[in-house]
Design an enzyme around this catalytic site. Structure first.
Site, mmCIF file in Angstrom:
data_model
loop_
_atom_site.group_PDB
_atom_site.id
_atom_site.type_symbol
_atom_site.label_atom_id
_atom_site.label_comp_id
_atom_site.label_asym_id
_atom_site.label_seq_id
_atom_site.Cartn_x
_atom_site.Cartn_y
_atom_site.Cartn_z
ATOM 1 N N ARG A 59 -15.609 -106.051 -38.325
ATOM 2 C CA ARG A 59 -15.270 -104.989 -37.356
ATOM 3 C C ARG A 59 -14.055 -104.212 -37.829
ATOM 4 N NH1 ARG A 59 -14.813 -107.293 -31.497
ATOM 5 N NH2 ARG A 59 -14.663 -105.066 -30.989
ATOM 6 N N GLN A 90 -10.002 -100.657 -22.482
ATOM 7 C CA GLN A 90 -10.624 -101.972 -22.710
ATOM 8 C C GLN A 90 -10.843 -102.165 -24.215
ATOM 9 O OE1 GLN A 90 -13.900 -102.812 -19.571
ATOM 10 N NE2 GLN A 90 -13.783 -100.582 -19.756
ATOM 11 N N ASN A 91 -10.649 -101.099 -24.981
ATOM 12 C CA ASN A 91 -10.962 -101.141 -26.406
ATOM 13 C C ASN A 91 -9.856 -101.830 -27.192
ATOM 14 O OD1 ASN A 91 -13.162 -99.660 -25.625
ATOM 15 N ND2 ASN A 91 -12.357 -97.695 -26.316
ATOM 16 N N ASP A 93 -9.808 -101.286 -30.650
ATOM 17 C CA ASP A 93 -9.935 -100.674 -31.984
ATOM 18 C C ASP A 93 -8.718 -99.868 -32.429
ATOM 19 O OD1 ASP A 93 -12.347 -98.343 -30.518
ATOM 20 O OD2 ASP A 93 -10.165 -98.185 -30.593
ATOM 21 N N HIS A 108 -7.536 -105.577 -23.171
ATOM 22 C CA HIS A 108 -8.226 -106.629 -23.932
ATOM 23 C C HIS A 108 -7.581 -106.885 -25.285
ATOM 24 C CE1 HIS A 108 -12.093 -105.765 -21.407
ATOM 25 N NE2 HIS A 108 -11.151 -106.408 -20.724
ATOM 26 N N CYS A 137 -0.847 -118.523 -40.583
ATOM 27 C CA CYS A 137 0.507 -118.067 -40.289
ATOM 28 C C CYS A 137 1.391 -118.311 -41.515
ATOM 29 C CB CYS A 137 1.055 -118.828 -39.075
ATOM 30 S SG CYS A 137 2.768 -118.436 -38.709
ATOM 31 N N CYS A 140 4.183 -121.081 -40.359
ATOM 32 C CA CYS A 140 3.929 -122.507 -40.063
ATOM 33 C C CYS A 140 2.604 -122.985 -40.631
ATOM 34 C CB CYS A 140 3.964 -122.726 -38.546
ATOM 35 S SG CYS A 140 2.521 -122.076 -37.678
ATOM 36 N N THR A 178 -17.538 -96.438 -20.223
ATOM 37 C CA THR A 178 -17.595 -97.877 -19.955
ATOM 38 C C THR A 178 -18.806 -98.189 -19.087
ATOM 39 O OG1 THR A 178 -16.410 -99.816 -19.066
ATOM 40 C CG2 THR A 178 -16.036 -97.706 -17.944
HETATM 41 N N1 APR Z 1 -20.206 -90.780 -24.641
HETATM 42 C C1 APR Z 1 -20.018 -91.323 -23.402
HETATM 43 N N2 APR Z 1 -20.406 -92.573 -23.066
HETATM 44 C C2 APR Z 1 -21.017 -93.304 -24.020
HETATM 45 C C3 APR Z 1 -21.258 -92.808 -25.326
HETATM 46 C C4 APR Z 1 -20.816 -91.493 -25.618
HETATM 47 N N3 APR Z 1 -20.998 -90.943 -26.831
HETATM 48 N N4 APR Z 1 -21.905 -93.783 -26.041
HETATM 49 C C5 APR Z 1 -22.044 -94.835 -25.213
HETATM 50 N N5 APR Z 1 -21.525 -94.548 -23.999
HETATM 51 C C6 APR Z 1 -21.433 -95.418 -22.826
HETATM 52 C C7 APR Z 1 -22.639 -96.296 -22.604
HETATM 53 O O1 APR Z 1 -23.613 -95.623 -21.802
HETATM 54 C C8 APR Z 1 -22.008 -97.465 -21.829
HETATM 55 O O2 APR Z 1 -21.979 -97.179 -20.435
HETATM 56 O O3 APR Z 1 -20.352 -96.292 -23.055
HETATM 57 C C9 APR Z 1 -20.572 -97.514 -22.348
HETATM 58 C C10 APR Z 1 -20.313 -98.664 -23.300
HETATM 59 O O4 APR Z 1 -20.461 -99.846 -22.560
HETATM 60 P P1 APR Z 1 -20.109 -101.242 -23.255
HETATM 61 O O5 APR Z 1 -20.680 -101.274 -24.627
HETATM 62 O O6 APR Z 1 -20.474 -102.306 -22.267
HETATM 63 O O7 APR Z 1 -18.525 -101.205 -23.445
HETATM 64 P P2 APR Z 1 -17.404 -101.505 -22.373
HETATM 65 O O8 APR Z 1 -17.785 -101.004 -21.037
HETATM 66 O O9 APR Z 1 -16.136 -101.026 -22.972
HETATM 67 O O10 APR Z 1 -17.387 -103.117 -22.371
HETATM 68 C C11 APR Z 1 -16.343 -103.745 -21.664
HETATM 69 O O11 APR Z 1 -17.034 -105.860 -22.581
HETATM 70 O O12 APR Z 1 -17.746 -107.178 -24.341
HETATM 71 C C12 APR Z 1 -16.657 -106.807 -23.590
HETATM 72 O O13 APR Z 1 -14.433 -106.899 -24.332
HETATM 73 C C13 APR Z 1 -15.600 -106.140 -24.442
HETATM 74 O O14 APR Z 1 -14.033 -104.403 -23.804
HETATM 75 C C14 APR Z 1 -15.409 -104.765 -23.799
HETATM 76 C C15 APR Z 1 -15.935 -104.993 -22.394
#
Ligand code: APR
Length: 236
Positions: A59, A90-91, A93, A108, A137, A140, A178
């Site tokens: 990743r 929540q990202n 990256d 997160h 580490c 340690c 999200t």
């Molecule tokens: N523009 C807008 N929305 C988008 C796009 C885009 N180009 N591409 C994807 N999406 C939307 C999808 O429709 C979905 O609703 O982004 C959302 C991504 O959802 P997830 O993959 O579930 O990501 P997220 O909501 O951040 O997940 C929450 O889950 O696995 C855990 O820790 C991880 O932080 C993450 C958490």
């Protein structure tokens, strides 16, 4: 100068999709190919740290090749223009910071930070590729882990408290990319609405949060969020 309404943004993996970073759910996503319980839990790490680190190393390499997109850059512009603007993500990256956002509440954690499992210390580590897997580490010799929140782990207490405060004070709450499934992050939108915020959702599809939204901008967030921001700046 009128500080303008208190705008708060909550972002998820969808904001990084147009940078080429895979989301967790939906077509071609990470959880479609991998099982979270094998890669993103403390038990998985205890069982096989090398396998978990191999996944995070992969990743990291993908994200290192990615660039922030116009949606990330728009949020950095909003931070510069609106003194009370708050970004909650929540990202993990780090693309918000690479786009210029400085005030980022990371619910997160961040995969560019590592944590010594023995000492608990954390520090930035952006080596790609990692020289050894699993990394250890230097002080340690204990295992290092990614400084991210895995399933079954609590959110960082300070970040969560800051996110709660921001959601309660928001007048406009932007819910960006999200799926609105993972708690407790998903509850922030309901909390903001309960405190009178206008909820605006930016997504390519309907989510469990869509019914909360006063406004929905359907489409790729790299296009919709800049359009919304320009309209917001031109408001009377
Ligand atoms: N523009 C807008 N929305 C988008 C796009 C885009 N180009 N591409 C994807 N999406 C939307 C999808 O429709 C979905 O609703 O982004 C959302 C991504 O959802 P997830 O993959 O579930 O990501 P997220 O909501 O951040 O997940 C929450 O889950 O696995 C855990 O820790 C991880 O932080 C993450 C958490």
């Amino acid at each position: 100068m009128n500080a303008g309404p208190r705008v708060v943004a909550l972002t998820g993996a969808g904001i990084s999709a147009e940078s080429g970073v895979p989301t967790f759910r939906g077509p071609g996503s990470l959880w479609e190919r991998y099982r979270p319980e094998e890669l993103a839990t403390p038990e998985a790490f205890a069982r096989d740290p090398t396998r978990v680190w191999a996944w995070y190393a992969w990743r990291r390499e993908r994200i290192a090749r990615a660039e922030p997109n116009p949606a990330h850059r728009t949020l950095a512009e909003m931070e510069a223009a609106l003194p009370s603007f708050i970004l909650i993500t929540q990202n993990v990256d780090g693309l918000h910071q690479r786009a210029g956002s400085r005030r980022v509440i990371e619910l997160h954690g961040n995969l560019w930070r590592v944590r010594c499992v023995q000492e608990g210390r954390t520090w930035e580590d952006d080596r790609v590729p990692l020289p050894e897997i699993p990394p250890r580490c230097p002080a340690c010799g204990a295992l290092l882990r990614p400084d991210v929140v895995w399933f079954g782990e609590p959110l960082p207490p300070v970040a969560w408290r800051q996110a709660l405060e921001a959601a309660q004070q928001a007048e406009i709450f932007l819910v960006i990319g999200t799926s609105g499934i993972v708690e407790p992050a998903a509850s922030l939108s309901r909390l903001a609405r309960a405190h009178g915020a206008r909820i605006i959702e930016f997504n390519i599809e309907e989510t469990p949060l869509t019914s909360l939204a006063d406004e929905v901008w359907r489409g790729p967030v790299g296009e919709t969020l800049p359009r919304w921001w320009h309209a917001f700046q031109d408001r009377p």
